[in-house]
Design a protein around this motif. Structure first.
Motif, short mmCIF file in Angstrom:
data_model
loop_
_atom_site.label_atom_id
_atom_site.label_comp_id
_atom_site.label_asym_id
_atom_site.label_seq_id
_atom_site.Cartn_x
_atom_site.Cartn_y
_atom_site.Cartn_z
N MET A 1 0.84 -1.19 0.00
CA MET A 1 0.00 0.00 0.00
C MET A 1 0.87 1.25 0.00
SD MET A 1 -2.96 1.11 2.64
CE MET A 1 -1.97 1.94 3.82
N VAL A 2 0.56 2.15 -0.89
CA VAL A 2 1.35 3.35 -1.08
C VAL A 2 0.45 4.55 -0.77
CG1 VAL A 2 2.14 4.80 -2.98
CG2 VAL A 2 3.04 2.49 -2.74
N SER A 3 0.90 5.47 0.10
CA SER A 3 0.04 6.61 0.42
C SER A 3 0.76 7.93 0.25
CB SER A 3 -0.53 6.49 1.84
OG SER A 3 0.47 6.12 2.74
N ASN A 4 0.17 8.77 -0.56
CA ASN A 4 0.63 10.16 -0.76
C ASN A 4 2.11 10.27 -1.10
OD1 ASN A 4 -1.42 10.14 1.90
ND2 ASN A 4 -2.03 11.43 0.19
N LEU A 5 2.56 9.34 -1.95
CA LEU A 5 3.97 9.28 -2.31
C LEU A 5 4.35 10.47 -3.19
CD1 LEU A 5 5.75 6.99 -1.35
CD2 LEU A 5 5.46 5.90 -3.58
N THR A 6 5.45 11.13 -2.80
CA THR A 6 5.94 12.27 -3.58
C THR A 6 7.45 12.16 -3.71
OG1 THR A 6 4.13 13.72 -2.84
CG2 THR A 6 6.15 14.81 -3.60
N ARG A 7 7.93 12.40 -4.91
CA ARG A 7 9.37 12.42 -5.14
C ARG A 7 9.70 13.56 -6.11
NH1 ARG A 7 14.75 10.13 -4.08
NH2 ARG A 7 15.91 11.21 -5.71
N ARG A 8 10.60 14.42 -5.68
CA ARG A 8 10.96 15.58 -6.49
C ARG A 8 12.38 15.42 -7.01
NH1 ARG A 8 9.37 17.71 -1.52
NH2 ARG A 8 7.13 18.08 -1.48
N GLU A 61 3.46 0.76 2.86
CA GLU A 61 3.26 -0.37 3.76
C GLU A 61 3.32 -1.64 2.92
OE1 GLU A 61 -0.39 -0.24 6.23
OE2 GLU A 61 -0.43 -2.40 5.82
N PHE A 62 4.10 -2.60 3.38
CA PHE A 62 4.23 -3.86 2.64
C PHE A 62 4.13 -5.02 3.61
CE2 PHE A 62 7.02 -7.16 0.63
CZ PHE A 62 6.16 -7.47 -0.40
N GLU A 63 3.18 -5.90 3.37
CA GLU A 63 2.94 -7.06 4.24
C GLU A 63 2.85 -6.65 5.71
OE1 GLU A 63 5.83 -10.07 3.02
OE2 GLU A 63 4.32 -10.84 1.65
N GLY A 64 2.15 -5.55 5.95
CA GLY A 64 1.89 -5.13 7.32
C GLY A 64 3.02 -4.35 7.97
N LEU A 75 15.05 -5.04 5.95
CA LEU A 75 14.78 -4.71 4.55
C LEU A 75 15.27 -5.83 3.63
CD1 LEU A 75 13.78 -2.61 2.47
CD2 LEU A 75 16.09 -1.64 2.49
N ARG A 76 16.45 -6.35 3.94
CA ARG A 76 17.00 -7.44 3.13
C ARG A 76 16.06 -8.66 3.17
NH1 ARG A 76 21.72 -8.48 5.70
NH2 ARG A 76 22.18 -6.26 5.63
N ALA A 77 15.57 -8.97 4.36
CA ALA A 77 14.66 -10.11 4.49
C ALA A 77 13.36 -9.85 3.73
CB ALA A 77 14.37 -10.37 5.97
N GLN A 78 12.84 -8.62 3.85
CA GLN A 78 11.58 -8.29 3.21
C GLN A 78 11.73 -8.25 1.69
OE1 GLN A 78 8.11 -6.76 5.18
NE2 GLN A 78 8.36 -8.59 4.00
#
Ligand SMILES: Nc1ncnc2c1ncn2[C@@H]1O[C@H](COP(=O)(O)OP(=O)(O)O)[C@@H](O)[C@H]1O
Ligand SMILES: [Mg+2]
Length: 258
Positions: A1-8, A61-64, A75-78
């Motif tokens: 789930m991605v919320s209000n993602l912003t990248r400039r 959010e990824f897998e809770g 992060l490596r495990a995920q």
């Protein structure tokens, strides 16, 4: 789930919003497509979701888990559960590496199989993607583009991911090979319930494989919904322009969907 993602990005003293307040969810076993013109932010979203780059704002959010808060070990495990396939496997892998090496790496790195067991697992992965186990000793640069993309898919599924990000993964393939790779992806999805974030500028491909689509325009969501509904009757200006520009959109053919 991605919320209000912003990248400039800053370019020539100007700030551009490559991704601007984008939110979406992907259900298990679902294909969500990101479509839009070149430069609309598709690849930036892919890289954000994979955490190859960090957002300026927003959450993932990824897998809770709060994916952006994970430390390097977590992060490596995920990452085993979140894989990727890019347009050009020659750029993604060392072209001199053997097919066996490319498939052995994730099994070793994520501790999925013992050294003794791994050759058998590599052979099984090759068979799973429709390739002969005889390909294992060949170098990546020696095999065809279609075979390379099958190897990339085999590598992606080696760690049993729940989500695979595919950025223009079939765009460089000729039409018949493309169809076979799409069939393989759909077959894997049906069997393993893998979700795909499927990025493509090709609305015909999107219509054939995606459940839902998000149309991007300059980093913002212009329109989203059921893939066929959106592509058959776009409401946004960019959607209408993309459909008008799409070569021979086949409205009847559908690979994965009834
Ligand atoms: N590393 C970067 N540095 C500066 N600008 C970038 C960078 N990556 C992407 N951009 C800009 O962000 C926008 C979105 O790019 P991208 O996500 O690659 O679009 P798409 O994949 O839809 O073609 C474009 O304007 C692009 O020029
Ligand atoms: Mg791109």
């Amino acid at each position: 789930m991605v919320s209000n993602l912003t990248r400039r990005y800053r370019r020539g003293g100007k700030t551009i919003n490559a991704v601007d307040d984008v939110s979406f969810t992907i259900e298990p076993g679902e294909t969500l497509a990101l479509a839009g013109p070149s430069g609309s932010g598709k690849s930036t979203i892919a890289r954000l979701v994979l955490r190859l780059i960090e957002p300026d704002a927003g959450g993932i959010e990824f897998e809770g888990n709060d994916f952006l808060a994970l430390g390097s070990a977590a992060l490596r495990a995920q990452r085993a559960r979140l894989q990727m396939v890019f347009q050009d496997p020659l750029a993604a892998f060392n072209p001199r590496a053997t097919v066996a090496r490319v498939l052995d790496d994730p099994l070793r790195i994520h501790g999925i199989a013992s050294r003794a067991e791994r050759p058998r697992r590599v052979a099984a992965l090759l068979e799973r993607v429709g390739l002969s186990a005889d390909l294992a000793p060949r170098a990546i640069h020696e095999i065809s583009g279609g075979q390379r993309q099958r190897v990339a898919i085999a590598r992606a599924i080696a760690t049993k991911p729940s989500l695979i990000v595919l950025d223009e993964a079939v765009s460089a393939l000729d039409v018949s090979v493309r169809g076979q790779i799409l069939e393989l992806l759909l077959d894997l999805q049906r069997q393993e319930r893998i979700a795909y974030l499927f990025i493509s500028h090709d609305l015909g491909v999107v219509r054939a494989v995606a459940h839902r689509v998000i149309l991007l325009d300059a980093g913002r969501i212009a329109e989203s919904g059921d893939a066929r509904d959106v592509i058959d009757a776009p409401q946004s200006a960019i959607g209408k322009a993309l459909v008008a520009a799409a070569p021979r959109l086949n409205r009847t053919r559908s690979l994965g969907r009834p």
